[in-house]
Design a protein around this motif. Structure first.
Motif, PDB file in Angstrom:
ATOM      1  N   SER A   1     -24.351 -22.632   7.469  1.00 19.02           N
ATOM      2  CA  SER A   1     -23.870 -21.818   8.584  1.00 19.02           C
ATOM      3  C   SER A   1     -22.392 -22.087   8.764  1.00 19.02           C
ATOM      4  CB  SER A   1     -24.613 -22.161   9.874  1.00 19.02           C
ATOM      5  OG  SER A   1     -24.325 -23.485  10.270  1.00 19.02           O
ATOM      6  N   ARG A   2     -21.690 -21.105   9.288  1.00 15.54           N
ATOM      7  CA  ARG A   2     -20.254 -21.282   9.519  1.00 15.54           C
ATOM      8  C   ARG A   2     -19.860 -20.698  10.872  1.00 15.54           C
ATOM      9  NH1 ARG A   2     -17.933 -19.899   3.439  1.00 15.54           N
ATOM     10  NH2 ARG A   2     -18.069 -22.045   2.671  1.00 15.54           N
ATOM     11  N   CYS A   3     -19.817 -19.367  10.973  1.00 12.04           N
ATOM     12  CA  CYS A   3     -19.275 -18.751  12.188  1.00 12.04           C
ATOM     13  C   CYS A   3     -20.245 -18.812  13.358  1.00 12.04           C
ATOM     14  CB  CYS A   3     -18.895 -17.303  11.912  1.00 12.04           C
ATOM     15  SG  CYS A   3     -20.307 -16.181  11.763  1.00 12.04           S
ATOM     16  N   ARG A   4     -21.532 -18.850  13.086  1.00 14.48           N
ATOM     17  CA  ARG A   4     -22.581 -18.860  14.105  1.00 14.48           C
ATOM     18  C   ARG A   4     -22.438 -17.693  15.087  1.00 14.48           C
ATOM     19  NH1 ARG A   4     -24.913 -24.112  13.471  1.00 14.48           N
ATOM     20  NH2 ARG A   4     -26.252 -23.689  15.240  1.00 14.48           N
TER      21      ARG A   4
ATOM     22  N   GLY B   1     -22.882 -14.296  13.577  1.00 18.76           N
ATOM     23  CA  GLY B   1     -23.410 -13.133  12.868  1.00 18.76           C
ATOM     24  C   GLY B   1     -22.423 -12.456  11.943  1.00 18.76           C
ATOM     25  N   GLU B   2     -21.165 -12.925  11.947  1.00 20.35           N
ATOM     26  CA  GLU B   2     -20.118 -12.188  11.219  1.00 20.35           C
ATOM     27  C   GLU B   2     -19.935 -12.583   9.767  1.00 20.35           C
ATOM     28  OE1 GLU B   2     -16.943 -10.915  14.669  1.00 20.35           O
ATOM     29  OE2 GLU B   2     -16.250 -11.730  12.753  1.00 20.35           O
ATOM     30  N   CYS B   3     -19.936 -13.891   9.492  1.00 23.53           N
ATOM     31  CA  CYS B   3     -19.469 -14.325   8.175  1.00 23.53           C
ATOM     32  C   CYS B   3     -20.538 -14.185   7.097  1.00 23.53           C
ATOM     33  CB  CYS B   3     -18.984 -15.772   8.239  1.00 23.53           C
ATOM     34  SG  CYS B   3     -20.331 -16.978   8.314  1.00 23.53           S
ATOM     35  N   GLY B   4     -21.795 -14.139   7.488  1.00 22.18           N
ATOM     36  CA  GLY B   4     -22.858 -13.941   6.513  1.00 22.18           C
ATOM     37  C   GLY B   4     -23.232 -15.182   5.723  1.00 22.18           C
ATOM     38  N   TRP B   5     -22.621 -16.326   6.043  1.00 22.51           N
ATOM     39  CA  TRP B   5     -22.860 -17.524   5.244  1.00 22.51           C
ATOM     40  C   TRP B   5     -24.309 -18.018   5.385  1.00 22.51           C
ATOM     41  CZ3 TRP B   5     -21.082 -19.197   1.069  1.00 22.51           C
ATOM     42  CH2 TRP B   5     -21.209 -20.525   0.666  1.00 22.51           C
ATOM     43  N   CYS B   6     -24.950 -17.704   6.506  1.00 21.02           N
ATOM     44  CA  CYS B   6     -26.314 -18.172   6.734  1.00 21.02           C
ATOM     45  C   CYS B   6     -27.360 -17.196   6.186  1.00 21.02           C
ATOM     46  CB  CYS B   6     -26.557 -18.388   8.227  1.00 21.02           C
ATOM     47  SG  CYS B   6     -26.409 -16.861   9.180  1.00 21.02           S
TER      48      CYS B   6
ATOM     49  N   HIS C   1     -29.335 -12.868   9.371  1.00 13.38           N
ATOM     50  CA  HIS C   1     -28.399 -13.960   9.643  1.00 13.38           C
ATOM     51  C   HIS C   1     -29.060 -14.824  10.722  1.00 13.38           C
ATOM     52  CE1 HIS C   1     -24.746 -11.368   8.154  1.00 13.38           C
ATOM     53  NE2 HIS C   1     -25.585 -11.685   7.198  1.00 13.38           N
TER      54      HIS C   1
ATOM     55  N   CYS D   1     -28.322 -17.311  12.309  1.00 15.96           N
ATOM     56  CA  CYS D   1     -27.511 -17.844  13.411  1.00 15.96           C
ATOM     57  C   CYS D   1     -27.597 -16.953  14.639  1.00 15.96           C
ATOM     58  CB  CYS D   1     -26.057 -18.015  12.976  1.00 15.96           C
ATOM     59  SG  CYS D   1     -25.215 -16.453  12.667  1.00 15.96           S
TER      60      CYS D   1
HETATM   61  S1  FES Z   1     -23.153 -18.423  10.223  1.00 15.81           S
HETATM   62 FE1  FES Z   1     -21.838 -16.715  10.042  1.00 15.81          FE
HETATM   63  S2  FES Z   1     -23.270 -15.108  10.039  1.00 15.81           S
HETATM   64 FE2  FES Z   1     -24.503 -16.771  10.429  1.00 15.81          FE
END
Ligand code: FES
Ligand SMILES: Cc1cc2nc3c(=O)[nH]c(=O)nc-3n(C[C@H](O)[C@H](O)[C@H](O)COP(=O)(O)OP(=O)(O)OC[C@H]3O[C@@H](n4cnc5c(N)ncnc54)[C@H](O)[C@@H]3O)c2cc1C
Lengths: 512, 404
Positions: free
Chosen positions: B345-348, B350-355, B384, B386
């Motif tokens: 997870s990164r942005c938490r 919903g934006e970055c898509g890392w999760c 996502h 997060c």
């Molecule tokens: S952590 Fe960035 S979208 Fe979920």
């Protein structure tokens, strides 16, 4: 330890197809991917209200549902469903003819319209262009025959595919001349060189023919919802076929039992398997991931002969604009903006560095699909090529400014050459440099074309050497470094072909 | 056969040449030296330096901001290398293990990008910021504490090809941190734009990083201007009340300007209609990540009578399968983290898509404002976690993580 029949490392275009192929054959297949998304180049990313496609310009060989091309047939046969849009024209190109005259031509799809248009731009070109397309058709059939494995005597081959055999070892320029194509028409025909990353005097004619015929005859296509939609369709199909997928999982090492690869070490644990298909450049496999002693002499020599010639690197500016294509006067999907139509000169200028490089390909996705981006907006990109040296020693603190300067230059080139001014309307922008590709793909020097398919290492020579290259038991590289060269379709074909070879090898090895 | 193409003089010779392509190729290969194959590429090495999987840092200094109830932590690369370079405005995702939960939290970098040359970043953590994590950090981080952080992330930075040359920043609370970094970057000649910061605080005493802001404004050749807006105190030299459209107009420069927003959820919600009054084009309004709402049941479309429920959650990660439970009122990511599973997870927000994860079965609710998924992901059951709240029992497949 976890055990699979086949582990495919890397979910790029080649990896996805290879995994589908082995899963379909009933092999317990695991696909691992270092990123959290499938596709490698064939992916997407979001900025604000836009979703961008980082690589695909157009795909040849898709055709229509009624009249399917080879790519559609391949995806259909694996059960991968994608919604496609047809690209209206082949291209518009604005540059100079080799005689110095100004060129601004728009070439339509379809063989007859293409010939007619060419005659309009270059009177007297018609008969040579008809010959050109007749030859392309024969090449299609010839290559289909040669890869079908059917037997034929030399004589039979010669009578059926004489032209193919005679032009097969020659570069594009020589064949154009032999066909008597007028120079200006040759200039227009060379527009596609950059899609293969080799200029017309070093590009094998058959390689060029396969691609160009696909584009002109079947028309090019784009996925309706970015390349990510293709890659996701592939992963979901793989799940249906019983395959597993681990994302954010990086292979670090291949494990050997004697001279046979028998497993993979990854950041998510070790995996045992009978066969590894690695969507990774062989220089990285051999240079970093296998014990030195198992590397055969010939592989070292092959690598040395290629001398790290990974071909051109990409630089792309992606933009979401807050005006529609219509409002901005954009009518064409793709506009090629080379400095000159002389591909040898142009390629040299590109490789000589940023000062001489003024190459650009402009795309506006909404021309293909009006609602590609939200209402009132459109999505565009400009791509150019770069030499590795341009990005070798860029200091981190200088990196952003360097990208910005290059992007600015490309936006200015578009305005100057095509009269399209997009600068005031940029709502979102993302710039990918060779570093970006190196980051996401882990490909050498951020290249995306494998090795340059030039001269001795051209497509046909590679195709005819299949089986000789990469002889390591249980470990086969797949992807653009393979026999089919670069591009989505090539990567698909390569993935399928090598996976089929692997399946055969597994059967013969008694592994089941 | 009508067409007969001949390139060389003798067709048969050409055909033979074709047949011999592999032999010709073999000759070139044979003639090359059998050198050891290396795979060390400057571009790839550079890419790794700019985008490391993660960075191990050590806390070297802590500054307490007293009444502003926050601390600035100075982090230094443990391996002595330079810290990955960043664009002023970017954040770090910080990995924490708190009482068995494997969590991450995003924190804006508050120093100048020039700090990276010394292997340094600073982050400024305000009390109660994330509740759980912020309090833990303020209480437990000491000089010498080791911390794992991500590469610099996010696209909340000045983009010369997109933004107006004048930026009006609207900040509240700890939302000042990215703007402090931008101000330093302007002062240091790293960024080239003019920044006017309207900074909302409760009282004079509670202005976070007030001294730092005043100092950098004084040293930035008139290109950074700070306007403090106090909601609970009237004082000379300070604006009083909330940040409104009128206040923005009062301080906005003539001509085009971009508005950058970073602050708590309540402030953002207050500002949305105010900014609408300015009639700016969408491209001139940018906001930092929103986070996820604390009360999902207030979201439009949330299924009734769900928020107090608890569901069974199965998490697959590689060869591992974990069984746990998930509260309807919390994003799935939190349930995963509570179970001690290290998921990406990164942005938490919903934006970055890392999760990005595969929802194998079950149903989730994603608030509209956190909908940042790719088109094909939405169509194919990717979520996502997060910002995805469970509304049934869930089976989910999560990717691995490199934050180790
Ligand atoms: S952590 Fe960035 S979208 Fe979920
Ligand atoms: C800007 C741009 C424009 C382009 N335009 C076109 C176009 O219009 N038409 C076209 O046909 N082609 C185009 N291409 C080229 C095309 O995208 C590529 O040639 C093709 O996608 C390459 O596929 P691949 O499978 O070989 O490799 P890749 O896409 O590089 O995939 C390899 C995968 O393996 C993963 N991987 C690598 N190492 C490891 C490891 N150790 N462990 C786990 N995973 C690993 C990588 O993350 C990646 O996902 C373009 C490319 C770019 C960049």
């Amino acid at each position: 330890m976890v055990k699979y029949d086949v582990v495919v490392v890397g979910a790029g275009n080649a990896g996805l197809i290879a995994a589908l192929e082995t899963a379909k054959a009933g092999k317990k297949t695991l696909l691992i991917e270092q990123h959290n998304l499938p596709g490698g180049c064939a992916t997407s990313f979001s900025r604000g209200r836009f979703e961008f496609d980082p690589s695909l310009h157009e795909l040849c060989g898709v055709g229509t549902a009624e009249n399917p091309g080879n790519v559609r047939l391949l995806l259909d046969s694996l059960g991968v469903n994608v919604e496609w849009c047809t690209v209206p024209d082949c291209f518009r190109v604005i540059t100079k003819y080799s005689d110095g005259g100004a060129m601004d031509v728009t070439m339509p799809s379809g063989v007859q319209p293409f010939i007619d248009k060419m005659e309009e731009y270059v009177p007297g070109s018609r008969s040579s262009m008809e010959d050109f397309f007749e030859l392309l058709t024969e090449i299609d059939e010839g290559i289909a025959f040669l890869s079908s494995g059917e037997e034929a005597s030399n004589k039979e081959l010669f009578t059926r595919f004489g032209n193919v055999l005679r032009v097969g070892s020659h570069n594009c320029k020589d064949v154009f001349n032999a066909l008597g194509i007028p120079q200006r028409a040759q200039d227009i025909l060379s527009t596609y060189w950059s899609y293969l990353g080799v200029d017309m005097t070093h590009l094998g004619f058959l390689h060029y023919a396969c691609m160009v015929h696909g584009y002109i005859k079947d028309g090019a296509a784009m996925p309706a919802h970015t390349s990510h939609a293709i890659s996701v369709a592939a992963t979901e199909r793989l799940r249906e076929l019983g395959g597993d997928i681990w994302f954010n999982c990086r292979a670090t090492e291949f494990v050997f039992n004697g001279d046979k690869c028998c497993g993979v070490k990854t950041t998510m644990g070790d995996i045992e398997c009978d066969m590894v298909l690695a969507n990774i450049n062989p220089d990285i496999i051999y240079g970093k991931m296998v014990p030195k002693e198992i590397i055969p002499e010939r592989e070292k020599k092959l690598s040395a002969a290629r001398n790290k010639n990974y071909g051109a690197r990409m630089f792309t500016v992606h933009m979401g604009l807050n005006k529609t294509a219509e409002q901005l006067g954009i009518k064409d999907y793709s506009i090629f903006l080379p400095g000159t139509s002389v591909s040898e000169q142009e390629y040299k200028n590109v490789l000589a560095g940023e000062k001489t490089n003024e190459y650009g390909i402009f795309l506006c996705y909404n021309v293909v699909k009006p609602d590609y981006s939200p209402e009132g907006t459109c999505e565009c990109s400009i791509t150019t090529f770069m030499a590795a040296e341009d990005w070798n020693d860029v200091a981190p603190a200088e990196y952003a400014a360097k990208k910005t300067a290059m992007a600015k230059k490309l936006i200015a080139v578009l305005k100057r050459k095509a009269g399209i001014d997009i600068a005031p309307y940029i709502e979102e922008i993302a710039i990918s440099s060779p570093l970006t590709f190196a980051r996401y793909l882990n490909a050498p020097e951020g290249s995306v074309y494998g090795y340059e398919t030039t001269d001795w290492d051209g497509l046909m020579a590679r195709m005819m050497s299949v089986g000789k290259d990469y002889p390591i038991k249980g470990l086969k590289p797949i992807g653009t470094s393979g026999p089919r060269g670069d591009g989505y379709s090539s990567a698909y074909y390569c993935g399928q072909m090598i996976a089929q070879m692997a399946l055969k090898e597994m059967e013969q090895g008694g592994n089941n | 056969m009508a067409l007969k193409v001949k390139v060389g003089k003798i067709g048969l010779v050409d055909a033979l040449k074709f047949k011999n392509l592999p032999a010709t190729r073999d000759k070139v290969i044979e003639a090359a030296p059998a050198k050891e194959i290396t795979a060390d590429f400057p571009i790839n090495n550079n890419a790794k330096k700019l985008h490391p999987d993660c960075q191990k840092m050590v806390i070297t200094k802590i500054r307490d901001h007293g009444k502003a109830e926050a601390k600035t932590f100075f982090l230094k690369r443990a391996d002595g290398e330079k810290a990955a370079y960043f664009r002023a405005g970017q954040y770090l995702s910080i990995a924490l293990n708190i009482k068995g939960s494997e969590i991450t939290r995003p924190y804006s970098i508050s120093c100048s990008p020039s700090f990276t040359a010394e292997g340094m970043y600073t982050i400024t953590v305000k009390k109660n910021q994330g509740g759980f994590a912020a309090d833990y950090i303020l209480k437990n981080w000491k000089e010498g504490t080791e911390v794992t952080v991500s590469e610099p992330l996010g696209s909340f930075f000045y983009e010369p090809l997109r933004d107006a040359k004048n930026v009006v920043a609207l900040a509240g609370g700890s939302g000042i941190t990215p703007f402090l970094s931008m101000a330093y970057a302007i002062r240091d000649g790293i960024e080239d734009f003019c920044l006017t910061v309207l900074f909302g605080s409760r009282t004079k005493d509670s202005i976070l990083l007030g001294k730092e802001l005043a100092n950098v404004a004084a040293a930035a050749n008139g290109r950074v201007k700070i306007v403090n807006v106090l909601s609970e105190e009237e004082a000379d030299g300070f604006e009083h009340g909330f940040i409104t459209a009128d206040l923005i107009k009062k301080y906005a420069p003539d001509g085009e300007y971009s508005v950058f927003i970073c602050g708590p959820e309540a402030m953002y919600r207050f500002l949305v209609p105010e900014i609408a009054k300015l009639g700016l084009e969408a491209k001139y309004v940018r906001r930092e990540l929103l986070g996820v709402t604390k009360d999902v049941s207030g979201c439009e479309g949330y299924p009734p009578k769900t928020k107090t429920k608890k569901f069974a959650l199965t998490v697959r990660q590689g060869e591992n399968i974990y069984e746990t439970t998930a509260k309807a009122s919390e994003p799935l990511l939190v349930a995963i983290e509570r179970a001690g599973i290290a998921a990406p997870s990164r942005c938490r927000s919903g934006e970055c898509g890392w999760c990005r994860s595969k929802l194998v079965s079950g149903e989730v609710f994603t608030p509209a404002e956190n909908e940042g998924r790719r088109y094909a992901d939405k169509q194919n059951g990717y979520i996502h976690p997060c910002c995805a709240f469970p509304v049934s029992d869930i089976v989910i497949e999560v990717p691995g993580t490199y934050m180790k």
